[in-house]
Design an enzyme around this catalytic site. Structure first.
Site, PDB file in Angstrom:
ATOM      1  N   ILE A 184       0.680  -0.976   0.022  1.00  0.00           N
ATOM      2  CA  ILE A 184       0.036   0.267  -0.009  1.00  0.00           C
ATOM      3  C   ILE A 184       1.275   1.457   0.529  1.00  0.00           C
ATOM      4  O   ILE A 184       1.949   1.309   0.943  1.00  0.00           O
ATOM      5  CB  ILE A 184      -0.997  -0.083   1.140  1.00  0.00           C
ATOM      6  CG1 ILE A 184      -1.955  -1.467   1.956  1.00  0.00           C
ATOM      7  CG2 ILE A 184      -1.675   1.355   1.217  1.00  0.00           C
ATOM      8  CD1 ILE A 184      -2.011  -1.829   2.839  1.00  0.00           C
ATOM      9  N   CYS A 185       0.652   1.568  -0.407  1.00  0.00           N
ATOM     10  CA  CYS A 185       1.173   3.707  -0.638  1.00  0.00           C
ATOM     11  C   CYS A 185       0.306   4.655  -0.835  1.00  0.00           C
ATOM     12  O   CYS A 185      -1.180   3.954  -0.708  1.00  0.00           O
ATOM     13  CB  CYS A 185       2.262   3.995  -1.534  1.00  0.00           C
ATOM     14  SG  CYS A 185       2.119   3.863  -3.313  1.00  0.00           S
ATOM     15  N   HIS A 186       0.145   6.123  -1.623  1.00  0.00           N
ATOM     16  CA  HIS A 186      -0.567   6.790  -1.260  1.00  0.00           C
ATOM     17  C   HIS A 186      -1.815   6.594  -2.789  1.00  0.00           C
ATOM     18  O   HIS A 186      -2.582   6.890  -2.384  1.00  0.00           O
ATOM     19  CB  HIS A 186      -0.177   8.295  -1.317  1.00  0.00           C
ATOM     20  CG  HIS A 186      -1.740   9.205  -1.247  1.00  0.00           C
ATOM     21  ND1 HIS A 186       0.077  10.972  -1.839  1.00  0.00           N
ATOM     22  CD2 HIS A 186      -2.183   9.725  -0.820  1.00  0.00           C
ATOM     23  CE1 HIS A 186      -1.749  11.783  -1.421  1.00  0.00           C
ATOM     24  NE2 HIS A 186      -2.248  10.605  -0.837  1.00  0.00           N
TER      25      HIS A 186
END
Length: 107
Positions: free
Chosen positions: A63-65
């Site tokens: 997960i990231c932005h």
């Protein structure tokens, strides 16, 4: 094409009780601002030194932005560590906030 799943697909898998390791590769200040419940922070730049924290026995969702850094993490782990239990969260936590959990802050 690298493997990914949508926020809705992740939500369904979590709701069904699937044992998934959620790895957030954003920076600590981003993670402190908002995160998916149950996720574990390993910033992208620290990933090479912290690979041993990943559980190869269950699915790992990165997960990231917006999904770019997590896709880089996935590519690195596939190519350098031959891991094949990885999924990228398409659209990142931003898409999660908009489409699954509006209580998670948008930035």
């Amino acid at each position: 094409m690298l493997p990914e799943l949508t926020p809705e697909e992740l939500n369904l898998r979590l709701a069904n009780g699937e044992d998934i390791q959620l790895i957030d590769v954003r920076q600590p200040e981003e993670y402190n601002y908002c995160r998916i419940e149950g996720s574990h922070l390993i910033p992208l730049g620290e990933l090479p030194q912290r690979v041993e924290e990943l559980d190869e026995t269950r699915p790992i969702v990165l997960i990231c932005h917006h999904g770019v850094r997590s896709m880089q993490a996935l590519a690195y782990l596939q190519h350098r560590h031959e891991m094949n239990n990885l999924l990228n969260l398409r659209g990142g936590i931003h898409a999660w906030s908009l489409r699954v959990d509006p209580t998670v802050a948008v930035y």
